[in-house]
Motif scaffolding. Sequence first.
Motif, PDB file in Angstrom:
ATOM      1  N   ILE A   1       7.204   2.367   8.993  1.00 17.35           N
ATOM      2  CA  ILE A   1       7.820   2.411   7.671  1.00 17.35           C
ATOM      3  C   ILE A   1       7.790   3.836   7.123  1.00 17.35           C
ATOM      4  CG2 ILE A   1       7.554   1.700   5.259  1.00 17.35           C
ATOM      5  CD1 ILE A   1       6.567  -1.022   6.339  1.00 17.35           C
ATOM      6  N   ALA A   2       6.642   4.485   7.304  1.00 18.72           N
ATOM      7  CA  ALA A   2       6.529   5.862   6.835  1.00 18.72           C
ATOM      8  C   ALA A   2       7.610   6.721   7.479  1.00 18.72           C
ATOM      9  CB  ALA A   2       5.143   6.408   7.161  1.00 18.72           C
ATOM     10  N   SER A   3       7.850   6.461   8.737  1.00 20.89           N
ATOM     11  CA  SER A   3       8.865   7.227   9.470  1.00 20.89           C
ATOM     12  C   SER A   3      10.267   6.960   8.907  1.00 20.89           C
ATOM     13  CB  SER A   3       8.785   6.853  10.946  1.00 20.89           C
ATOM     14  OG  SER A   3       9.920   7.309  11.620  1.00 20.89           O
TER      15      SER A   3
ATOM     16  N   SER B   1      10.041  -7.922  13.072  1.00 19.91           N
ATOM     17  CA  SER B   1      11.174  -8.802  13.353  1.00 19.91           C
ATOM     18  C   SER B   1      12.364  -8.440  12.447  1.00 19.91           C
ATOM     19  CB  SER B   1      10.753 -10.246  13.151  1.00 19.91           C
ATOM     20  OG  SER B   1      11.849 -11.090  13.334  1.00 19.91           O
ATOM     21  N   PHE B   2      12.069  -8.194  11.187  1.00 15.90           N
ATOM     22  CA  PHE B   2      13.094  -7.754  10.240  1.00 15.90           C
ATOM     23  C   PHE B   2      13.729  -6.449  10.725  1.00 15.90           C
ATOM     24  CE2 PHE B   2      13.485  -4.331   7.091  1.00 15.90           C
ATOM     25  CZ  PHE B   2      14.558  -4.759   6.332  1.00 15.90           C
ATOM     26  N   TYR B   3      12.882  -5.533  11.132  1.00 14.91           N
ATOM     27  CA  TYR B   3      13.337  -4.212  11.566  1.00 14.91           C
ATOM     28  C   TYR B   3      14.323  -4.327  12.730  1.00 14.91           C
ATOM     29  CZ  TYR B   3      13.003   0.448  13.668  1.00 14.91           C
ATOM     30  OH  TYR B   3      13.297   1.676  14.207  1.00 14.91           O
TER      31      TYR B   3
ATOM     32  N   VAL C   1      11.548  -2.185   2.211  1.00 15.39           N
ATOM     33  CA  VAL C   1      10.665  -1.551   3.183  1.00 15.39           C
ATOM     34  C   VAL C   1       9.488  -0.885   2.471  1.00 15.39           C
ATOM     35  CG1 VAL C   1      10.587   0.462   4.695  1.00 15.39           C
ATOM     36  CG2 VAL C   1      12.319  -1.284   5.049  1.00 15.39           C
ATOM     37  N   LYS C   2       9.765  -0.257   1.370  1.00 15.16           N
ATOM     38  CA  LYS C   2       8.697   0.372   0.596  1.00 15.16           C
ATOM     39  C   LYS C   2       7.714  -0.679   0.074  1.00 15.16           C
ATOM     40  CE  LYS C   2       6.369   3.516  -1.496  1.00 15.16           C
ATOM     41  NZ  LYS C   2       5.515   4.414  -0.686  1.00 15.16           N
TER      42      LYS C   2
ATOM     43  N   MET D   1      -9.632   0.140   6.350  1.00 16.47           N
ATOM     44  CA  MET D   1      -8.993   0.781   7.491  1.00 16.47           C
ATOM     45  C   MET D   1      -7.959   1.808   7.030  1.00 16.47           C
ATOM     46  SD  MET D   1      -8.432  -2.634   9.763  1.00 16.47           S
ATOM     47  CE  MET D   1      -7.252  -1.820  10.828  1.00 16.47           C
ATOM     48  N   ALA D   2      -7.645   2.711   7.945  1.00 20.31           N
ATOM     49  CA  ALA D   2      -6.649   3.730   7.639  1.00 20.31           C
ATOM     50  C   ALA D   2      -5.246   3.140   7.692  1.00 20.31           C
ATOM     51  CB  ALA D   2      -6.760   4.872   8.645  1.00 20.31           C
ATOM     52  N   ALA D   3      -4.381   3.662   6.828  1.00 17.54           N
ATOM     53  CA  ALA D   3      -2.962   3.306   6.855  1.00 17.54           C
ATOM     54  C   ALA D   3      -2.189   4.569   7.226  1.00 17.54           C
ATOM     55  CB  ALA D   3      -2.515   2.773   5.496  1.00 17.54           C
ATOM     56  N   PRO D   4      -2.017   4.820   8.531  1.00 20.25           N
ATOM     57  CA  PRO D   4      -1.493   6.111   8.976  1.00 20.25           C
ATOM     58  C   PRO D   4       0.005   6.286   8.714  1.00 20.25           C
ATOM     59  CG  PRO D   4      -1.857   4.660  10.845  1.00 20.25           C
ATOM     60  CD  PRO D   4      -2.340   3.914   9.640  1.00 20.25           C
ATOM     61  N   GLU D   5       0.373   7.515   8.390  1.00 17.11           N
ATOM     62  CA  GLU D   5       1.786   7.869   8.229  1.00 17.11           C
ATOM     63  C   GLU D   5       2.420   8.123   9.587  1.00 17.11           C
ATOM     64  OE1 GLU D   5       3.524   8.498   5.080  1.00 17.11           O
ATOM     65  OE2 GLU D   5       1.835   7.319   4.353  1.00 17.11           O
TER      66      GLU D   5
END
Length: 556
Positions: free
Chosen positions: A446-448, A512-514, A534-535, A550-554
């Motif tokens: 998502i970040a991407s 699945s949406f993606y 998406v946001k 936990m980390a939420a990585p970009e």
Amino acid sequence: MELITLKKELTKCLQQAVLEAQQQGALPSAALPELPIEHPQNPEHGDFASGLPLKLARAMRMSPMAIAEKICEHIVLPPEIDKVWIAAPGFINFSLRKDWLSTQVESVLAAGESYGDIDLGKGKRVQLEFVSVNPTGPLHVGHGRGAVLGSTLANVLTASGYAVEKEYYINDMGNQIDNFGRSLYARYQQCLDKEAAMPSDGYLGNYTIDLAKEIMQEQGDRFLLLPESEATSQLAEIGVAKMLQRIKQDLELLNVDFDNWFSERSLYQGGQYDKAMELLQSGGYIAKKENATWFESSSLGEDKDNVLVRSDGSPTYFASDIAYHYNKFVERRFDWVIDIWGADHQGHVPRMKAVLKALGYDPERLKVIICQLVTLRRGEEIVKVSKRSGDIITLKEVIDEVGSDACRFFFLSRSADGQMDFDLELAKKQSADNPVYYVQYAHARIASILRLAAQRVGDYSQGDVSLLTTEPELTLIRQVILLPEIIERVAATLEPHHLPYYAQDLATVFHSFYKQCRVVSKDEALTKTRLKLVKATQIALAKVLSLMGMAAPEKM
RNA sequence: GCCCCUGUAGCUCAGAGGAUAGAGCACUGGCCUCCGGAGCCAGGUGCAAGGGUUCGAAUCCCUUCAGGGGCACCA
């Protein structure tokens, strides 16, 4: 209105409908059972379902289907509901308006980081005590489990509107500390080429050798000049401080921290011990037998009495714990106290509850979570976890091997009241394909997308969410807006293992949406709309990851 | 002996008395002109056993079996 409140609203509507029908004589009188509305697993059964007619059938002497019909005739539906219908053998199903679902995206965006927060606790003060491992050795995997459980619960309770204090209780006195000091003294002497035997029940792990060496390097041989008892007690003091430092560091690796580190010894210096004992004394719960002081818990329905002060005058661990809980309830006035203990302390629970009764407190205000043991394995080989043996796998080693995030996710995925196998080989082998990466990947993906969108579309605040009408989009919205209920459930049951499952489901629905819905496309209006969705998904994912510590990585 | 926890797919585990019991891993097939393939889609087996309560039980109760933990003037 959020989904979670809507659900409660619907419950009221159902009850109203029954009362209304009864007043009009369409339904016979009968008491209304407690029956929460649920989300059916089969989408064909709508967004909400209730089995209320099935429950009422006997008392009303009518068929469930007939009752369901009458209820439907009298129900006044909230505007968010699109349709209501009955289904055999006696369910009432509801579906949500699609345009309402799409507006929920805006609510999530507006809430941002606070999305999912609920007001369950109403500011009630809750103390969460966990880990509390004796500072006489390093943490092992079992401790890690309690640490992850406790820190996650603290996160969730905070998000649920409780004022949470996290505390580590330091057992810095008593037999095990003396023993630790004697062990260190022996190691210390050995370091200096003196002959010295370890105590028969000493701490044999290699870490005591490292500790002794460290002390020797820092302070030289000065302890050899002291009388033995003085040397042991000083070494114990230094050793405890060093052990605590290590424990703290290991916990930080796991993303676990505390608001307070509470010393057991302080209970004797601060008078809590004396006051608690006086209270028990004046309540008539104290007896002298065989030169020892006893807590007469059998008069409170317990199996047997328990020693508070040994015949040699030293207080037991139980006595300290009474003083500690006196401090928690009487002095610090917590509304609610949660202790997380290992399975080996389960026998201690009824005793502590009895203490609360004796102090005049409702035992319900103390909740003890028993965390079952962890069996560490390397493939088929079972690794014995014993503090006293020289061969232990520490928590730090496990974190170094599999990583903090994977470690947390793994511990969280199992409910506390079952023992779990922690297979190091499996954890390592799966690390590339671990569910933890699956969830984090969804966030990074998502970040991407958002990075790309920043270049191509820029501002998408004008996106029109009412364009969200396809099945993959609506399914994703449904999953996103479930989060507050998950948080409520975890806070109510104190079972955080629902979080990783929710996270995984959310990631699945998103992926699945993606696959089915192109986000950044030539259709500018639809692009901006989907960017909002998406946001919102990212917000929910980041929230649940943060609750799990936990980390939420970009990027990954 | 008494008390507590657990027994669900080959493995690790979810499952709020409800409709056709679900994930992940492993195994087997498909899917990249396009925003991250660490992805998507498809494929199948299971509630330890026996009673009971209920319109309805993996879920609640009893018994049995199996595993773990407790029953100290240890913590």
